[in-house]
Design an enzyme around this catalytic site. Structure first.
Site, PDB file in Angstrom:
ATOM      1  N   HIS A  56       0.843  -1.204   0.000  1.00 13.59           N
ATOM      2  CA  HIS A  56       0.000   0.000   0.000  1.00 13.59           C
ATOM      3  C   HIS A  56       0.876   1.252   0.000  1.00 13.59           C
ATOM      4  O   HIS A  56       0.837   2.062   0.937  1.00 13.59           O
ATOM      5  CB  HIS A  56      -0.900  -0.017   1.246  1.00 13.59           C
ATOM      6  CG  HIS A  56      -2.327   0.290   0.968  1.00 13.59           C
ATOM      7  ND1 HIS A  56      -3.152  -0.564   0.274  1.00 13.59           N
ATOM      8  CD2 HIS A  56      -3.098   1.371   1.295  1.00 13.59           C
ATOM      9  CE1 HIS A  56      -4.360  -0.031   0.193  1.00 13.59           C
ATOM     10  NE2 HIS A  56      -4.350   1.136   0.784  1.00 13.59           N
ATOM     11  N   ASP A 113      -3.337   7.212  -1.636  1.00 10.05           N
ATOM     12  CA  ASP A 113      -4.544   6.929  -2.419  1.00 10.05           C
ATOM     13  C   ASP A 113      -4.118   6.396  -3.785  1.00 10.05           C
ATOM     14  O   ASP A 113      -2.994   6.623  -4.234  1.00 10.05           O
ATOM     15  CB  ASP A 113      -5.383   8.196  -2.580  1.00 10.05           C
ATOM     16  CG  ASP A 113      -6.831   7.882  -2.947  1.00 10.05           C
ATOM     17  OD1 ASP A 113      -7.193   6.689  -2.945  1.00 10.05           O
ATOM     18  OD2 ASP A 113      -7.586   8.814  -3.242  1.00 10.05           O
ATOM     19  N   GLY A 114      -5.041   5.687  -4.423  1.00  6.15           N
ATOM     20  CA  GLY A 114      -4.785   5.167  -5.753  1.00  6.15           C
ATOM     21  C   GLY A 114      -4.094   3.820  -5.778  1.00  6.15           C
ATOM     22  O   GLY A 114      -3.679   3.351  -6.844  1.00  6.15           O
ATOM     23  N   ASN A 115      -3.978   3.151  -4.624  1.00  9.38           N
ATOM     24  CA  ASN A 115      -3.272   1.872  -4.585  1.00  9.38           C
ATOM     25  C   ASN A 115      -3.969   0.793  -5.401  1.00  9.38           C
ATOM     26  O   ASN A 115      -3.327   0.062  -6.151  1.00  9.38           O
ATOM     27  CB  ASN A 115      -3.128   1.405  -3.132  1.00  9.38           C
ATOM     28  CG  ASN A 115      -2.224   2.297  -2.325  1.00  9.38           C
ATOM     29  OD1 ASN A 115      -1.003   2.249  -2.442  1.00  9.38           O
ATOM     30  ND2 ASN A 115      -2.818   3.152  -1.493  1.00  9.38           N
ATOM     31  N   GLY A 116      -5.294   0.672  -5.252  1.00  7.78           N
ATOM     32  CA  GLY A 116      -6.017  -0.379  -5.952  1.00  7.78           C
ATOM     33  C   GLY A 116      -5.930  -0.235  -7.454  1.00  7.78           C
ATOM     34  O   GLY A 116      -5.623  -1.201  -8.178  1.00  7.78           O
ATOM     35  N   ARG A 117      -6.202   0.969  -7.960  1.00  6.80           N
ATOM     36  CA  ARG A 117      -6.186   1.184  -9.407  1.00  6.80           C
ATOM     37  C   ARG A 117      -4.776   1.076  -9.973  1.00  6.80           C
ATOM     38  O   ARG A 117      -4.570   0.498 -11.050  1.00  6.80           O
ATOM     39  CB  ARG A 117      -6.819   2.540  -9.731  1.00  6.80           C
ATOM     40  CG  ARG A 117      -8.337   2.554  -9.590  1.00  6.80           C
ATOM     41  CD  ARG A 117      -8.894   3.964  -9.540  1.00  6.80           C
ATOM     42  NE  ARG A 117      -8.563   4.619  -8.268  1.00  6.80           N
ATOM     43  CZ  ARG A 117      -8.810   5.896  -8.000  1.00  6.80           C
ATOM     44  NH1 ARG A 117      -9.358   6.666  -8.933  1.00  6.80           N
ATOM     45  NH2 ARG A 117      -8.505   6.404  -6.821  1.00  6.80           N
ATOM     46  N   THR A 118      -3.793   1.581  -9.239  1.00  4.95           N
ATOM     47  CA  THR A 118      -2.412   1.441  -9.698  1.00  4.95           C
ATOM     48  C   THR A 118      -1.984  -0.018  -9.669  1.00  4.95           C
ATOM     49  O   THR A 118      -1.308  -0.501 -10.586  1.00  4.95           O
ATOM     50  CB  THR A 118      -1.470   2.288  -8.817  1.00  4.95           C
ATOM     51  OG1 THR A 118      -1.891   3.659  -8.824  1.00  4.95           O
ATOM     52  CG2 THR A 118      -0.038   2.208  -9.330  1.00  4.95           C
ATOM     53  N   GLY A 119      -2.398  -0.736  -8.629  1.00  2.00           N
ATOM     54  CA  GLY A 119      -2.038  -2.151  -8.523  1.00  2.00           C
ATOM     55  C   GLY A 119      -2.643  -3.000  -9.619  1.00  2.00           C
ATOM     56  O   GLY A 119      -2.018  -3.952 -10.101  1.00  2.00           O
ATOM     57  N   ARG A 120      -3.859  -2.669 -10.037  1.00  2.00           N
ATOM     58  CA  ARG A 120      -4.460  -3.427 -11.142  1.00  2.00           C
ATOM     59  C   ARG A 120      -3.854  -3.022 -12.486  1.00  2.00           C
ATOM     60  O   ARG A 120      -3.762  -3.839 -13.401  1.00  2.00           O
ATOM     61  CB  ARG A 120      -5.978  -3.252 -11.117  1.00  2.00           C
ATOM     62  CG  ARG A 120      -6.614  -4.028  -9.947  1.00  2.00           C
ATOM     63  CD  ARG A 120      -8.119  -3.934  -9.939  1.00  2.00           C
ATOM     64  NE  ARG A 120      -8.622  -2.622  -9.569  1.00  2.00           N
ATOM     65  CZ  ARG A 120      -8.784  -2.196  -8.324  1.00  2.00           C
ATOM     66  NH1 ARG A 120      -8.465  -2.978  -7.292  1.00  2.00           N
ATOM     67  NH2 ARG A 120      -9.256  -0.984  -8.066  1.00  2.00           N
TER      68      ARG A 120
END
Length: 395
Positions: free
Chosen positions: A220, A224-231
């Site tokens: 993490h 912010d933006g971890n999920g979208r960057t991770g995908r």
């Protein structure tokens, strides 16, 4: 499922806590004193021993992904752009950011009146950045992807985090959180280890990408933006390893089929169980290829109807304009001029022809700064999103 004895699970360390907000008296004891933050294990050299059934599932997913990418690679119509837009919308929807395809397309043209649509449009740009930088999946590329995602909507959140974050529970402190990622002092070394893991060439690509994604979400590294960057990182790895070359297959639409299982798989990974996230990503690829193929067939049919309705010489500008509106289903004359390198009059004439056959309709009022939408393409995109968010009933 029991933890894999050969896979390292997250450890925890005690960290001191200084409240940054005024806490009501009744909660001061709960959110006082030290808390436990995750210590992410290194995975650069860890042995990945996947059960045979799961390895077969991942191999099948890789085969489907590569085949679909190859199919579209020989197409002249720019289906890659519409699939990229679909992936961005699906990934945003996992974060509970939703907007119509029309609103997102208008946001791409500069309409900032709808916050969700603006953020989803930014996610499309971030996906493009991730794919553009796939030849070097390193710290700089990850940072650039997150910067592209948030620079226009939340610039204060751009960059590696310099504070503790946590998932769930109260904003008063991390003490009761569902998960507390590593202290920010540990972020950069953890990301460097992740990059080293991604650089390995001894792993099946889907297995490697799924684990890298779960490790990224555990670190993490941003506020912010971890999920979208991770995908987006999933797609960068697929492209970097040569599994895809032409399109971003909308894997997030497959994850949307059962978001709870996706989040449960990330939780399991932190507990030393990598198998669930490998399974979930593999299943998501399968669902995404099926849904993506349905979208492409729908768009192909729409474009054929437009072609059948046009009477124009083979070199006419309007034929090239058809592919532009597949790629950009809301546009104006200036965008079309840039896209196919024509003068304003030629672009306006092409738009007029497409309005006449029903391919485009004006969506703004008046004669100045007119914008046009392709309603059938937008409906196909919205149908895609609905299919992706529709949970498959149990067998």
């Amino acid at each position: 499922m029991a933890p894999d004895p050969d896979w390292p699970s997250v450890a925890y360390e005690e960290r001191s806590w200084t409240p940054t907000t005024e806490i009501p008296r009744r909660w001061r004891t709960t959110y006082a004193g030290p808390y436990l933050a995750a210590v992410v294990p290194t995975i650069e050299s860890v042995v990945v021993d996947t059960p045979s059934a799961v390895a077969a599932l991942a191999d099948e997913a890789a085969t489907m992904l590569a085949a679909f990418d190859a199919e579209l690679g020989v197409e002249l119509v720019p289906y890659g752009a519409i699939l990229l837009r679909s992936e961005s919308a699906s990934s945003s929807r996992i974060e509970r950011l939703t907007a119509s395809a029309r609103s997102v397309a208008l946001a791409e043209l500069g309409d900032r009146s709808r916050r969700n649509a603006t953020e989803i449009a930014a996610n499309t740009a971030a996906m493009r950045a991730a794919l553009r930088l796939a030849d070097r999946v390193d710290e700089a590329a990850i940072l650039e992807t997150q910067r592209t995602l948030l620079d226009d909507v939340q610039p204060d959140a751009v960059g590696w985090r310099d504070q503790q974050v946590w998932i769930g529970a109260s904003s008063y402190g991390p003490h009761t959180a569902a998960f507390v990622p590593p202290h920010h002092e540990r972020v950069r070394p953890a990301v460097a280890d992740l990059v080293a893991f991604v650089e390995r060439d001894d792993l099946p690509v889907v297995v490697q990408a799924a684990i890298a994604h779960a490790q990224f979400e555990t670190i993490h590294p941003f506020t912010d933006g971890n999920g979208r960057t991770g995908r987006a990182l999933l797609h960068a790895i697929f492209r970097a390893k040569g599994l895809t070359r032409h399109v971003a297959v909308p894997v997030s639409s497959g994850l949307l089929v059962d978001v709870d299982r996706y989040f449960d798989a990330l939780d399991a990974y932190r507990n030393g169980e990598p198998v669930p996230i490998i399974e979930r990503v593999s299943e998501a690829i399968h669902a995404a290829v099926v849904n993506g193929r349905a979208l492409v067939e729908s768009v192909r049919s729409i474009r054929q109807r437009w072609s059948d309705g046009l009477v124009a010489r083979p070199q006419a500008t309007v034929w090239r304009a058809l592919d532009v509106i597949v790629r950009q289903p809301v546009l104006d004359s200036a965008l079309l001029q840039r896209a196919i390198d024509v003068r304003a009059q030629a672009a306006d004439d092409a738009i007029g022809r497409l309005v006449d056959i029903g391919a485009l309709e004006q969506v703004t009022v008046g004669r100045r700064n007119r914008k046009y939408a392709a309603p059938e393409i937008l409906a196909a995109l919205d149908d895609f999103a609905d299919r992706g968010g529709r949970r498959t009933p149990p067998a």
